[in-house]
Design a protein around this motif. Structure first.
Motif, PDB file in Angstrom:
ATOM      1  N   UNK A  55       0.934  -0.870   0.070  1.00 41.72           N
ATOM      2  CA  UNK A  55      -0.226   0.387  -0.305  1.00 41.72           C
ATOM      3  C   UNK A  55       0.644   1.634   0.301  1.00 41.72           C
ATOM      4  N   UNK A  59       0.781   4.441  -3.239  1.00 43.63           N
ATOM      5  CA  UNK A  59       0.360   5.552  -2.663  1.00 43.63           C
ATOM      6  C   UNK A  59       1.967   6.804  -3.159  1.00 43.63           C
ATOM      7  N   UNK A  74      -7.840  -1.600  -6.257  1.00 42.05           N
ATOM      8  CA  UNK A  74      -7.650  -3.378  -5.484  1.00 42.05           C
ATOM      9  C   UNK A  74      -8.740  -4.014  -5.481  1.00 42.05           C
ATOM     10  N   UNK A  76     -11.675  -6.611  -4.009  1.00 39.63           N
ATOM     11  CA  UNK A  76     -12.201  -7.034  -3.029  1.00 39.63           C
ATOM     12  C   UNK A  76     -13.029  -8.029  -3.367  1.00 39.63           C
ATOM     13  N   UNK A 171      -0.842   4.419  14.879  1.00 41.29           N
ATOM     14  CA  UNK A 171      -1.589   5.167  13.973  1.00 41.29           C
ATOM     15  C   UNK A 171      -1.292   3.898  12.791  1.00 41.29           C
ATOM     16  N   UNK A 174      -4.490  -0.168  13.206  1.00 43.29           N
ATOM     17  CA  UNK A 174      -5.576  -1.304  12.791  1.00 43.29           C
ATOM     18  C   UNK A 174      -5.044  -1.872  10.882  1.00 43.29           C
TER      19      UNK A 174
ATOM     20  N   UNK B 281      -2.134  11.573  11.481  1.00 44.72           N
ATOM     21  CA  UNK B 281      -1.689  10.177  12.312  1.00 44.72           C
ATOM     22  C   UNK B 281      -3.724   9.815  13.025  1.00 44.72           C
ATOM     23  N   UNK B 288      -9.925   5.508   9.041  1.00 45.17           N
ATOM     24  CA  UNK B 288      -9.416   3.614   8.609  1.00 45.17           C
ATOM     25  C   UNK B 288     -10.650   2.776   9.230  1.00 45.17           C
ATOM     26  N   UNK B 292     -14.081   0.391   8.621  1.00 47.50           N
ATOM     27  CA  UNK B 292     -14.296  -1.138   8.744  1.00 47.50           C
ATOM     28  C   UNK B 292     -15.522  -1.616   9.536  1.00 47.50           C
ATOM     29  N   UNK B 322      -4.359   7.622   1.932  1.00 49.91           N
ATOM     30  CA  UNK B 322      -3.512   6.849   1.765  1.00 49.91           C
ATOM     31  C   UNK B 322      -4.201   6.514   2.714  1.00 49.91           C
ATOM     32  N   UNK B 323      -5.709   6.976   3.409  1.00 49.39           N
ATOM     33  CA  UNK B 323      -6.371   5.756   4.941  1.00 49.39           C
ATOM     34  C   UNK B 323      -6.500   5.555   4.128  1.00 49.39           C
ATOM     35  N   UNK B 328     -11.846  -0.735  -1.033  1.00 52.46           N
ATOM     36  CA  UNK B 328     -12.884   0.218  -0.457  1.00 52.46           C
ATOM     37  C   UNK B 328     -12.705   1.915  -1.380  1.00 52.46           C
TER      38      UNK B 328
END
Lengths: 497, 497
Positions: A55, A59, A74, A76, A171, A174, B281, B288, B292, B322-323, B328
């Motif tokens: 990832x 970016x 991406x 899924x 950060x 997750x 951050x 993010x 989810x 980027x996050x 998605x």
């Protein structure tokens, strides 16, 4: 293949800054040259293990390049609509057009590798998938797509360390969930499955570049520089005359005695109008019933109509569409490709029309244009139509594999009957639109077309997608044979569904 | 409205043959003129009761016209993918392009009528749907679509007779199932609901033609002749100069004192790099997590980025993408429309990119181009951008109605800051691509753009789709405000989902 990539290269900050500045400028210049050049699409595949910085690199590429001309995708789990089409449907839908750069984060290789590692795919199954991917990527390369594939690798130890350090930071916590740790436990199986797949799909046309994912600066520079080199090599290529591009393929020669499958047909078949009316009612009714069968929702139907000019494709198609509720059937007349379609590989414009389950698509002319009109009129070079036979067989194999009943009709009339119909069309006001100068010109190439048709039937009549030759001098007979064939094919499909 | 259409007109065979020959020739001629003309699409809507011959007439039209240039669409229950988009998504997807004829067998009116007849929709609900349809059809008409709408009517007695006779014949028996008889029992409710809906959506731009469905010859001729007349009227229209086409709209005048929402902003906001890193951050992590959240699969997110040239849209967008996992989120850069897009109503090219549930689409420039660059540069006429405000509000209302969180950003920088960035871009090799002659030209029209931006905000900042003005002289502040706003909007969306 992965051993070399276990070395954790390192690049210090100063070197990175220096190299990055040069790389960034050169990448941008190449991107804008590509945009102006507009001759080919670029597709970057990013695969590999979790935590290896896939990832981040995507970016980074989007920061270096002008992101307005980069498509990142991406993949899924397939949606319901996608799941009702062949496996490759999603990837076709996201191919970048000529002049653009597409980045696929995970693609057609991800599923088979995962399935193999989880023990859901046999060794023979892997071989089959590898062969499919090889053929697909070869097709892309032949169509001019510049394919640049990166595999991000980590040793078990390196991966463990990466995951732990991600999990430790607030950060990035997750990014390491149960899923990731579960996969980590399968490290050996995944490594084995991916190394095999990566090695087997590293072809001359599209090799994988395996990149160690430990050092952020090193992996980013490696990817950037490799992409730049690939772009530059293609952009700087001197244009080669089409017929010099490859080893000249073996020409296809027509049999000396002039006998062929078309000439062997008895084009004049009998069916009186009265009998026709009865039969029409019968077969249309049966077709309609089939479209209402509950099992019909588990399959798609694709019917292809090709034939001589004036052979009666339109009339036959209307007898099919007339039997079925307009919600479930869609006629797709194939004309000259649009701008969006011309910027894509040849088969793209057919993939986009594939029906979902419970639906029929009727192609009035089709992908066979490449080996018929394009071959005879010289609209594409010889190598392109010669390889089209295999590309088409692969495509139709994909259709079969996703529960699609495929029926292909060649409607054949005699040269005399065509003349009679041409003249009738010219004499009837509301038929005049059906006859153009082009029809007369095509008629002059009757023998060349017949040769092309015979080669087409020879090379693309397969057990899963056989051609049905329809003796079409009698319109009544034609329509009934078409309906009957379609009904039987759908019935057989329902049995299997 | 339906009373007149209860008379079962009859046409004898001889008259029919005579009229049909003339009609067929004239329709074909009109169709080919339309194809060459290429200036507008034709959309024929066919609605009405069961057994009134809707399907037969569609088949008849396909026989009279050249079916290769006719797109017939029936609309079944929406698929999973369709159901996750606004109601109109399916219809947008099947609109015919300019020069072509589309036939919709059942369309946007079918659902509300049925729901009303079955008592699932209140009177107020009907009014709402009627208003939606009126606005949608007005938009089509304004965009140049020739809309010809037919409603097939039968009296209760006539319908009973038709259904019985269909059920009696072996070849048509399948057409009358339990569903059809069940609907017949609701005859009165259906009649009332449809008459109201048909009357209310019979506008000057797109009136309904109500046709009695008893006599096959009569109904076919009526439809054919009405369609022909509509086609001819439009084809024979003398081109009118754009500015004469309508009553001249009231111009939008900027306030005399020069005060406006943009000038009221404090463009210089403080945020140090160190604080920025922390905040980035935090908000990227929160975004993010939201993506989810299980509830995220019940909504779509659309973010629109507009702003001055060099205001930092690209950089802000990359902080958002980027996050979030690339599976998605999808950035959609809006550039010049393609050939396929130019052949459709203005909003078509945005509809096609709407995300399904569980997905985010990030528009880098958007449908607001019409009221910004197209207005200022005169790329469309005044009437077109003036009506665009309402069209856009309707569109965004549709998005809201289908669980889409819509967030719209205007990134504002000062004229001085823009000059600084332009010069910096010119001086930095890898930023040079970001600055073109066009940027300098746009800058000369600073005031005109500011006026357009203020009108846009004034007219399209609605409770369901408010604009967020971002003071963008400081890039760090900009990115954090964008992320924070997006996070809060998604959080609010999840609460509702």
């Amino acid at each position: 293949m992965f051993d070399t990539a276990e070395i954790a290269h390192e690049v210090d900050k100063a070197t990175y800054r220096q190299e990055e500045a040069k790389l960034r400028e050169a990448l941008l210049a190449a991107q804008f040259e590509l945009l102006r050049h507009g001759g080919f699409p670029v597709l970057v595949l990013i695969g590999g293990v979790e935590g290896a910085g896939k990832g981040e690199v995507v970016n980074q590429l989007n920061e270096w390049l002008d992101p307005r001309h980069v498509q990142t995708s991406g993949f899924d789990r397939p949606s319901e609509d996608e799941a009702e089409r062949p496996y490759m449907y999603r990837f076709w839908a996201r191919l970048p057009p000529k002049g653009r750069i597409g980045i696929f984060l995970g693609a057609w290789h991800s599923h088979p590798i995962m399935e193999r590692a989880l023990g859901e795919l046999s060794k023979a199954g892997v071989d089959q998938r590898v062969a499919e991917v090889q053929r697909f990527e070869k097709m892309l390369a032949d169509e001019g797509v510049l394919l640049v594939k990166f595999w991000f690798h980590l040793t078990r130890k390196q991966q463990k360390k990466r995951l732990e350090s991600l999990a430790a930071k607030k950060s990035t916590r997750w990014r390491v969930g149960d899923e990731e740790w579960k996969l980590f436990k399968k490290y050996d199986a995944l490594r084995e499955a991916s190394e095999h797949f990566v090695r087997s799909t590293s072809t001359g046309d599209a090799p994988w570049f395996v990149v160690n994912g430990v050092d952020a600066r090193s992996r980013a520079l490696t990817v950037g520089q490799t992409l730049l080199a690939a772009l530059r090599a293609r952009l700087d290529e001197k244009p080669v005359k089409a017929d010099r591009r490859r080893v000249r393929p073996n020409p296809l020669v027509a049999p000396l005695d002039g006998r062929n499958v078309i000439k062997a047909l008895t084009l004049d078949q009998k069916l009186a109008e009265r009998d026709y009316e009865q039969q029409l009612e019968k077969w249309q009714g049966r077709l309609n019933l089939l479209s209402r069968d509950p099992r019909f929702n588990r399959l798609s139907v694709v019917a292809v109509f090709e034939g001589n000019d004036a052979a009666g494709k339109g009339g036959a198609i209307r007898r099919v569409t007339g039997a079925i509720d307009a919600r479930f059937i869609r006629p797709i007349p194939i004309a000259a490709p649009t701008e969006e379609e011309r910027a894509q590989p040849y088969l793209w414009r057919f993939w986009r029309h594939l029906p979902r389950h419970g639906r029929m698509a009727i192609f009035d002319r089709s992908w066979y244009g490449r080996v018929l009109v394009e071959r005879v009129e010289g609209f594409c070079d010889e190598a392109a139509w010669l390889r089209a036979y295999q590309e088409i067989n692969d495509f139709e194999g994909d259709l079969h594999g996703s529960n699609t009943v495929l029926v292909k009709f060649w409607l054949a009339i005699s040269k005399e009957e065509q003349m009679r119909r041409f003249k009738e069309r010219e004499a009837t006001p509301f038929k005049r639109f059906k006859i153009t100068d082009e029809d007369w010109r095509n008629r002059e190439k009757w023998d060349a077309y017949e040769h092309a048709v015979c080669d087409m039937i020879d090379r693309t009549s397969t057990p899963v997608a056989p051609w049905t030759l329809v003796e079409a001098n009698n319109k009544f007979y034609t329509r009934i044979k078409v309906l009957k064939t379609l009904v039987r094919a759908v019935e057989a499909g329902l049995e299997r569904a």
